[in-house]
Design an enzyme around this catalytic site. Sequence first.
Site, PDB file in Angstrom:
ATOM      1  N   ARG A   1     -21.843  41.223   4.079  1.00 34.03           N
ATOM      2  CA  ARG A   1     -21.492  42.544   3.550  1.00 34.03           C
ATOM      3  C   ARG A   1     -22.415  43.026   2.670  1.00 34.03           C
ATOM      4  O   ARG A   1     -23.256  42.513   2.363  1.00 34.03           O
ATOM      5  CB  ARG A   1     -20.034  42.473   3.116  1.00 34.03           C
ATOM      6  CG  ARG A   1     -18.694  42.077   4.083  1.00 34.03           C
ATOM      7  CD  ARG A   1     -17.620  42.118   3.170  1.00 34.03           C
ATOM      8  NE  ARG A   1     -17.519  41.079   2.398  1.00 34.03           N
ATOM      9  CZ  ARG A   1     -16.482  40.667   1.829  1.00 34.03           C
ATOM     10  NH1 ARG A   1     -15.368  41.549   1.647  1.00 34.03           N
ATOM     11  NH2 ARG A   1     -16.487  39.637   0.808  1.00 34.03           N
TER      12      ARG A   1
ATOM     13  N   TYR B   1     -15.986  43.561  -6.357  1.00 36.42           N
ATOM     14  CA  TYR B   1     -14.750  42.646  -6.528  1.00 36.42           C
ATOM     15  C   TYR B   1     -15.153  41.606  -7.605  1.00 36.42           C
ATOM     16  O   TYR B   1     -16.417  40.967  -7.289  1.00 36.42           O
ATOM     17  CB  TYR B   1     -14.707  41.906  -5.185  1.00 36.42           C
ATOM     18  CG  TYR B   1     -13.991  42.715  -4.097  1.00 36.42           C
ATOM     19  CD1 TYR B   1     -12.564  43.131  -4.326  1.00 36.42           C
ATOM     20  CD2 TYR B   1     -14.438  42.894  -2.903  1.00 36.42           C
ATOM     21  CE1 TYR B   1     -11.936  43.905  -3.553  1.00 36.42           C
ATOM     22  CE2 TYR B   1     -13.823  43.467  -1.871  1.00 36.42           C
ATOM     23  CZ  TYR B   1     -12.689  44.243  -2.101  1.00 36.42           C
ATOM     24  OH  TYR B   1     -11.842  44.788  -1.111  1.00 36.42           O
TER      25      TYR B   1
ATOM     26  N   HIS C   1     -12.743  39.194  -9.813  1.00 36.69           N
ATOM     27  CA  HIS C   1     -11.825  38.498  -9.572  1.00 36.69           C
ATOM     28  C   HIS C   1     -12.056  37.359 -11.010  1.00 36.69           C
ATOM     29  O   HIS C   1     -12.354  36.237 -10.815  1.00 36.69           O
ATOM     30  CB  HIS C   1     -12.046  37.432  -8.669  1.00 36.69           C
ATOM     31  CG  HIS C   1     -11.669  38.181  -7.309  1.00 36.69           C
ATOM     32  ND1 HIS C   1     -10.418  38.586  -6.906  1.00 36.69           N
ATOM     33  CD2 HIS C   1     -12.356  38.509  -6.293  1.00 36.69           C
ATOM     34  CE1 HIS C   1     -10.463  39.239  -5.684  1.00 36.69           C
ATOM     35  NE2 HIS C   1     -11.589  39.130  -5.397  1.00 36.69           N
TER      36      HIS C   1
ATOM     37  N   GLU D   1     -10.494  45.037  -7.181  1.00 38.49           N
ATOM     38  CA  GLU D   1      -9.143  44.484  -7.106  1.00 38.49           C
ATOM     39  C   GLU D   1      -7.991  44.800  -7.859  1.00 38.49           C
ATOM     40  O   GLU D   1      -6.909  44.732  -7.867  1.00 38.49           O
ATOM     41  CB  GLU D   1      -9.169  42.978  -6.873  1.00 38.49           C
ATOM     42  CG  GLU D   1      -9.625  42.121  -8.090  1.00 38.49           C
ATOM     43  CD  GLU D   1     -10.855  42.190  -8.497  1.00 38.49           C
ATOM     44  OE1 GLU D   1     -11.487  41.449  -9.578  1.00 38.49           O
ATOM     45  OE2 GLU D   1     -11.838  42.815  -7.898  1.00 38.49           O
TER      46      GLU D   1
END
Length: 375
Positions: free
Chosen positions: A15, A94, A96, A118
């Site tokens: 991506r 993102y 995390h 997120e």
Amino acid sequence: MKIGVPKEIKIDEYRVGLVPAGVADLKEFGHEVYVEQSAGIGCRIKDEEFANAGAMILDSAGKIYEIADMIIKVKEPLPQEYDLLKETQIIYAYLHLAPSVELTQVLLRKKVIAVAYETIQLSNGALPLLVPMSEVAGKMGVQIGAHFLEINQGGRGVLLGGVPGVSRGRVTIIGGGTAGNASAMVASGMGADVTIVDSDQRRLSYLDDIYGPRVTTLISNKQNIQQAIKAAHLVIGAVLIPGARAPKIVTRDMISQMQAGTVVVDISIDQGGCFETSKPTSHRNPTYLVDEVIHYCVPNIPGIVARTSTYALTNLTLPYALKLANMRFKDAVRSDPALARGVNCYKGLLTHENVARGVNREYVPLETAMEEKGR
């Protein structure tokens, strides 16, 4: 603002953080956009397309990080990128962080402003930037599980949809949120015998209304989980607490009661995983065995359907990127509480409570951090 889009370097991550249409929108507001050479090649976006939209193409990640006020990525920075981070630089990706003490320490030491996709959260609890990738991961999880159930993959040799005269495959989904619902949609569509386990009775009622007799819903407790897992050919782990480590819902003992050749797919692995037996894998080496049960624990499942995932993701990340670029940071987060909840680190301070709890560090409310550190 100068905005940088580096090429993703996580294994088999195809991506990219921005598409040409996003470049054009940022340029329209007077911002400069720099894209690393070949950043979009994994999802079939050519450098020429970025250039035609107004981006400058640079030949290294180092140049991107050096020039950019804000970095737009898909996945978290990896160790090779740590030294490239600059103080007060905005990292929008993102992240995390709850299961990643090392990365959290780096972001705090570097005093960057870390905005995590997120944890951007609306007042109703919805996580808009997690939704598209949760949908992809949920749907992919069933496809992946069906593949590894094939006998030549080491699986039990079960067809989820069954055939006349033979029982259907049994799928248990732990968590009935966006990812769990997407898994149920695919699994029930394939004709599998599907059970969804969740702790929220209202959510179960909603899912029951959607699927009716095609899906069995169970409230989450140890007995229900144990029985549903023991009977399953495929278990999808789709548990999420925003910003926090995923709770270990499925124990090693429960896994040991599953039949040889059955499969578990832990979609929650980005947040540490909801199976006690989970550990991160990669698309190149996606599985391992525990008690003859196949475990698939790849953190970036959507990365292998990169074009669909990139466009789905950037549709929703761009409006917040525009707000961060068009306004002073303080003004942007004060004007948008959802965006403020996305700020995990601010100039050396940890500003998300669940992340702080996960890494056992002091939590400082964002407003307090901004008053202390300024912007």
